[in-house]
Motif scaffolding. Structure first.
Motif, short mmCIF file in Angstrom:
data_model
loop_
_atom_site.label_atom_id
_atom_site.label_comp_id
_atom_site.label_asym_id
_atom_site.label_seq_id
_atom_site.Cartn_x
_atom_site.Cartn_y
_atom_site.Cartn_z
N VAL A 80 24.77 45.66 67.10
CA VAL A 80 24.23 44.80 68.17
C VAL A 80 23.30 45.61 69.05
CG1 VAL A 80 24.82 43.41 70.19
CG2 VAL A 80 26.19 43.22 68.11
N ALA A 81 23.74 46.80 69.44
CA ALA A 81 22.89 47.66 70.29
C ALA A 81 21.64 48.09 69.52
CB ALA A 81 23.68 48.88 70.75
N ALA A 82 21.78 48.39 68.23
CA ALA A 82 20.62 48.82 67.44
C ALA A 82 19.57 47.72 67.39
CB ALA A 82 21.07 49.20 66.03
N VAL A 83 19.99 46.48 67.13
CA VAL A 83 19.03 45.37 67.08
C VAL A 83 18.42 45.16 68.46
CG1 VAL A 83 18.79 42.88 66.73
CG2 VAL A 83 20.05 44.25 65.08
N ARG A 84 19.23 45.20 69.49
CA ARG A 84 18.72 45.00 70.85
C ARG A 84 17.66 46.06 71.19
NH1 ARG A 84 23.20 45.68 73.52
NH2 ARG A 84 23.86 43.54 73.22
N ASP A 85 17.96 47.32 70.90
CA ASP A 85 17.04 48.41 71.23
C ASP A 85 15.74 48.29 70.43
OD1 ASP A 85 18.97 49.34 72.96
OD2 ASP A 85 19.63 50.96 71.63
N ARG A 86 15.86 48.01 69.14
CA ARG A 86 14.67 47.91 68.29
C ARG A 86 13.82 46.71 68.67
NH1 ARG A 86 17.17 49.92 62.46
NH2 ARG A 86 18.21 51.72 63.37
N ALA A 87 14.46 45.61 69.08
CA ALA A 87 13.71 44.42 69.50
C ALA A 87 12.89 44.72 70.74
CB ALA A 87 14.67 43.26 69.75
N ARG A 88 13.48 45.43 71.68
CA ARG A 88 12.75 45.75 72.92
C ARG A 88 11.59 46.70 72.66
NH1 ARG A 88 18.30 46.22 76.37
NH2 ARG A 88 18.50 44.01 76.81
N LEU A 89 11.80 47.68 71.79
CA LEU A 89 10.72 48.60 71.43
C LEU A 89 9.59 47.88 70.72
CD1 LEU A 89 12.72 51.70 70.15
CD2 LEU A 89 11.33 51.56 72.23
N LEU A 90 9.95 46.91 69.91
CA LEU A 90 8.97 46.17 69.12
C LEU A 90 7.93 45.49 70.01
CD1 LEU A 90 7.99 44.98 66.42
CD2 LEU A 90 9.65 43.15 66.75
N ILE A 91 8.38 44.85 71.05
CA ILE A 91 7.45 44.13 71.92
C ILE A 91 6.47 45.08 72.58
CG2 ILE A 91 7.28 42.69 74.00
CD1 ILE A 91 8.20 41.31 71.36
N GLY A 92 6.96 46.21 73.04
CA GLY A 92 6.07 47.20 73.64
C GLY A 92 5.05 47.72 72.66
N ALA A 93 5.44 47.89 71.40
CA ALA A 93 4.54 48.41 70.39
C ALA A 93 3.39 47.46 70.10
CB ALA A 93 5.31 48.71 69.10
N TRP A 94 3.63 46.16 70.12
CA TRP A 94 2.58 45.19 69.82
C TRP A 94 1.71 44.89 71.03
CZ3 TRP A 94 0.59 43.93 65.36
CH2 TRP A 94 1.35 44.13 64.21
#
Length: 195
Positions: A80-94
Motif C-alpha cells: 500500500v505504501a509502495a503504490v502510494r509513494d510511486r503514485a505521488r512521484l509519478l505526478i511530479g514526473a509528468w
C-alpha cells in the motif's frame, strides 16, 4: 515550453486517476492484502505489486522518455505504501512539459497516449482495490466517461481474455463507472463479499 493539448489532457487525466487510486488505497489495510480481486489470478497484494510496477514504468516514461522492459520490482513488504509513494512521484514526473514521445521497445508513442493508457489502468485498478476491500467506490463520472471513450483504443479483442476479461453486459442506464469496469471485464453488480 508550451505543452500540446493531447499531452495536457493525458497528464490531467493521469492526475485524476492517481487521485482516485489514492482514495481507494485508503481503504486497504494489512488484513485486506489476502483478499481476492476481480483479477481472478491475483489477491490484493499481487494486484498492488502489479500496480506498483505499472507506476514505476510510467515514472520511467516521464523521466527518461523510455519504458524499459525489465523484470518487475514488486511492492516490497508494504505494498500500500509502495503504490502510494510511486503514485505521488509519478505526478511530479509528468509535470515537465517537455516530454513529447515515449519509446517502448522499438515503438514510439506520444506522451498523451502513454498517459491516457496509464490513467485507464490506474483508475480501473483503483476500482479493483475498493472491490477487494468490500467498499464499493465508483470511478468518478467525469473521469469514467472520458476513460470509457478511450478504452477501445487500449483494450481490444487481442487483449481478451489474457490481459482483460470479456466485457460484461450492463443495463443501458448503468453509470459511467459501471460501464467502464464492465468494458474492462469486471462485473460491477457483484461485490467482493458476494462472489
Amino acid at each position: 515550453m508550451r505543452r500540446e493539448p493531447a499531452v495536457m489532457d493525458g497528464v490531467a487525466l493521469l492526475e485524476r486517476a492517481v487521485t482516485y487510486v489514492l482514495g481507494s488505497l485508503a481503504l486497504a489495510d494489512p488484513a485486506a492484502l489476502r483478499e481476492r480481486t476481480p483479477c481472478r489470478q491475483w489477491d490484493l497484494r499481487a494486484l498492488l505489486a502489479h500496480l506498483a510496477d505499472s507506476l514505476t514504468a510510467l515514472h520511467e516514461a516521464a523521466e527518461t522518455g523510455h519504458v524499459p522492459m525489465t523484470a518487475p520490482t514488486g511492492a516490497g513488504d508494504d505494498p500500500v505504501a509502495a503504490v502510494r509513494d510511486r503514485a505521488r512521484l509519478l505526478i511530479g514526473a509528468w509535470a515537465d512539459p517537455g516530454r513529447g514521445t515515449v519509446s517502448i521497445e522499438d515503438h514510439s508513442l506520444t506522451a498523451g497516449v502513454v498517459t491516457c493508457a496509464g490513467a485507464l489502468e490506474i483508475a480501473v485498478h483503483g476500482w479493483d482495490i475498493a472491490w477487494s476491500c468490500a467498499a464499493p467506490r465508483p470511478v468518478p463520472d467525469a473521469l469514467a466517461g472520458e476513460l470509457l471513450d478511450l478504452a477501445p483504443l487500449f483494450v481490444s479483442d487481442v487483449d481478451r481474455p489474457h490481459r482483460f476479461g470479456l466485457p460484461v453486459a450492463v443495463s443501458t442506464g448503468a453509470s459511467p463507472s459501471d460501464r467502464l469496469v464492465a468494458y474492462c471485464g469486471r462485473d460491477p453488480s457483484v461485490s467482493s463479499a458476494q462472489s
